[in-house]
Enzyme design. Structure first.
Site, short mmCIF file in Angstrom:
data_model
loop_
_atom_site.label_atom_id
_atom_site.label_comp_id
_atom_site.label_asym_id
_atom_site.label_seq_id
_atom_site.Cartn_x
_atom_site.Cartn_y
_atom_site.Cartn_z
N ARG A 230 -3.79 -4.68 30.52
CA ARG A 230 -3.54 -3.62 29.54
C ARG A 230 -2.83 -2.47 30.23
NH1 ARG A 230 -4.20 -6.90 26.22
NH2 ARG A 230 -5.71 -6.97 24.52
N HIS A 278 4.78 -7.38 26.34
CA HIS A 278 3.42 -7.85 26.03
C HIS A 278 3.46 -9.29 25.48
CE1 HIS A 278 -0.90 -6.56 24.85
NE2 HIS A 278 -0.84 -7.87 25.03
P1 NDP Z 1 -12.85 -12.28 30.54
O1 NDP Z 1 -13.78 -11.41 29.80
O2 NDP Z 1 -13.05 -13.76 30.49
O3 NDP Z 1 -12.86 -11.87 32.10
C1 NDP Z 1 -12.91 -10.55 32.52
C2 NDP Z 1 -13.07 -10.50 34.03
O4 NDP Z 1 -12.97 -9.13 34.44
C3 NDP Z 1 -14.45 -10.99 34.50
O5 NDP Z 1 -14.33 -11.66 35.73
C4 NDP Z 1 -15.23 -9.68 34.69
O6 NDP Z 1 -16.28 -9.73 35.66
C5 NDP Z 1 -14.12 -8.77 35.20
N1 NDP Z 1 -14.48 -7.36 34.98
C6 NDP Z 1 -14.74 -6.73 33.82
N2 NDP Z 1 -15.08 -5.43 34.04
C7 NDP Z 1 -15.05 -5.26 35.38
C8 NDP Z 1 -15.32 -4.17 36.23
N3 NDP Z 1 -15.71 -2.98 35.75
N4 NDP Z 1 -15.20 -4.35 37.56
C9 NDP Z 1 -14.84 -5.54 38.06
N5 NDP Z 1 -14.57 -6.65 37.31
C10 NDP Z 1 -14.66 -6.50 35.97
O7 NDP Z 1 -11.37 -11.91 30.07
P2 NDP Z 1 -10.07 -12.84 29.99
O8 NDP Z 1 -9.87 -13.44 31.33
O9 NDP Z 1 -10.12 -13.75 28.83
O10 NDP Z 1 -8.95 -11.75 29.66
C11 NDP Z 1 -8.72 -10.67 30.55
C12 NDP Z 1 -7.80 -9.64 29.89
O11 NDP Z 1 -6.46 -10.10 29.84
C13 NDP Z 1 -8.10 -9.30 28.43
O12 NDP Z 1 -9.20 -8.42 28.31
C14 NDP Z 1 -6.80 -8.68 27.98
O13 NDP Z 1 -6.83 -7.29 28.22
C15 NDP Z 1 -5.75 -9.32 28.88
N6 NDP Z 1 -4.84 -10.19 28.13
C16 NDP Z 1 -3.49 -9.91 28.14
C17 NDP Z 1 -2.61 -10.72 27.48
C18 NDP Z 1 -1.14 -10.49 27.56
O14 NDP Z 1 -0.37 -11.16 26.85
N7 NDP Z 1 -0.67 -9.59 28.39
C19 NDP Z 1 -3.06 -11.88 26.70
C20 NDP Z 1 -4.48 -12.10 26.79
C21 NDP Z 1 -5.33 -11.27 27.47
P3 NDP Z 1 -17.55 -10.70 35.48
O15 NDP Z 1 -17.02 -12.07 35.81
O16 NDP Z 1 -18.53 -10.21 36.46
O17 NDP Z 1 -17.98 -10.57 34.04
C1 OXD Z 2 -4.90 -10.49 24.06
C2 OXD Z 2 -3.51 -10.05 24.09
O1 OXD Z 2 -5.78 -9.72 24.43
O2 OXD Z 2 -2.67 -10.72 23.44
O3 OXD Z 2 -5.14 -11.63 23.69
O4 OXD Z 2 -3.17 -9.09 24.78
#
Ligand code: NDP
Ligand code: OXD
Length: 315
Positions: A230, A278
């Site tokens: 993000r 994006h």
């Molecule tokens: P998940 O919820 O599966 O994974 C999130 C990861 O981040 C976990 O490993 C979690 O730790 C870690 N995390 C969360 N908060 C913290 C913190 N405070 N400190 C350290 N680690 C943290 O998410 P996804 O993998 O499915 O997606 C990740 C992000 O990708 C989405 O939230 C979105 O913003 C972005 N995205 C972007 C897209 C694009 O087109 N650019 C498309 C899709 C998603 P833990 O394992 O301990 O829970």
């Molecule tokens: C998502 C994105 O969060 O598209 O899936 O950014």
């Protein structure tokens, strides 16, 4: 049963028809419609960046399905306690994310921009091969997408480390060899050992602004940033000085504080910054509808589902 759809960036008709087909295939009788203000109570809603009014009015939802992986556009709203919020759980995104990150990494590591510039001048010349062990890749976030990216990067023999909130065991993730770090205390060692930094964190109050002068300054010299999570993760004004000082070699950015990225923003024209709109991992209609309808069927049978957002953690 009433199911609503809302997503200003989505053309609703193909979604409604895909939903109707999938629901009837699953033997679920439902009326499916685009949500309008004042609509009667619904059982489920599929949304992307909904207005506050939808949450305020639709108080009887059994679940709210987010048409993406990141739920920050919803968690920033006033959110009724007890409402189940469900994020997309891969649904075809992780392969796209792996493609995107590998492309950005390989393009930079193999200096394809420089080759392209030389080819445009009709110049035939080799550049010294770089050693992968000098290019460790650090992945912020080892969730659904981070794990898939880690596997893909490791598949090209780059050293990989990951950072998460709770300490993960690489073996439990099926990623032997990935160095795992966790929490704020684990961040400095993770950063100091990473040259390419990939951000795949959810946007929460804890991760807002996590890519800044201090943290990016701890990367190995000549570091490279790939932000596919993000725009709110990056303190945008800190990036160009780090690149222009030579500490960072550049960045590939898919997400921005303001989207679309405003014309005139310096990221558009900086020679070492690559901007994409994006698009790293798009929501795929058929995969998403199949996943959501599968979850509705489970919820109707009183069974547990994956992908529930924890309201305390915010992801
Ligand atoms: P998940 O919820 O599966 O994974 C999130 C990861 O981040 C976990 O490993 C979690 O730790 C870690 N995390 C969360 N908060 C913290 C913190 N405070 N400190 C350290 N680690 C943290 O998410 P996804 O993998 O499915 O997606 C990740 C992000 O990708 C989405 O939230 C979105 O913003 C972005 N995205 C972007 C897209 C694009 O087109 N650019 C498309 C899709 C998603 P833990 O394992 O301990 O829970
Ligand atoms: C998502 C994105 O969060 O598209 O899936 O950014």
């Amino acid at each position: 049963m009433n199911i609503y759809f809302h997503g200003e960036d989505f053309r609703p008709e193909p979604w409604l028809s895909a939903l109707r087909n999938a629901l009837s295939g699953a033997g679920i009788q439902a009326e499916v419609a685009v949500w309008e203000p004042g609509a009667p109570p619904g059982d489920y809603a599929l949304v992307w960046a909904p207005p506050q009014r939808l949450l305020d009015e639709q108080t009887r939802l059994k679940a709210l399905f987010n048409l993406g992986a990141g739920v920050d556009a919803i968690t920033q709203l006033r959110f009724p306690p007890g409402l189940r919020l469900v994020r997309l759980d891969d649904a075809g995104m992780s392969a796209q994310m792996a493609e995107y990150v590998l492309h950005a990494l390989v393009r930079h590591f193999r200096e394809f921009d420089a080759y392209e510039a030389e080819a445009a001048q009709g110049h035939w010349g080799f550049r010294k091969p770089r050693a992968r062990q000098d290019w460790p890749v650090g992945i912020l976030g080892l969730g659904v997408l981070g794990q898939r990216v880690a596997r893909a990067v490791q598949g090209l023999d780059f050293p990989v480390r990951g950072w998460s909130r709770s300490l993960r065991r690489a073996e439990d993730l099926g990623l032997p060899g990935v160095q795992c770090h966790a929490g704020r205390d684990g961040l400095p060692a993770f950063l100091a050992a990473s040259k390419v930094l990939v951000c795949l964190l959810p946007l929460t109050p804890e991760t807002q602004g996590i890519l800044n002068r201090e943290t990016l300054g701890q990367l190995m010299p000549g570091g490279y940033l790939i932000n596919v999570a993000r725009g709110g993760h990056l303190v945008e004004e800190d990036l160009i000085p780090l690149i222009d000082s030579g500490h960072l070699a550049g960045a590939t950015l898919d997400v921005f504080r303001q989207e679309p990225l405003p014309s005139g923003h310096p990221f558009w024209t900086h020679p070492k910054i690559t901007v994409t709109p994006h698009t790293a991992a798009r929501t795929l209609r058929d995969e998403s509808v199949a996943q959501i309808v599968g979850k509705i069927a489970r919820l109707e049978r009183g069974e547990p589902i994956a992908g529930l957002v924890d309201p305390v953690k915010g992801y």
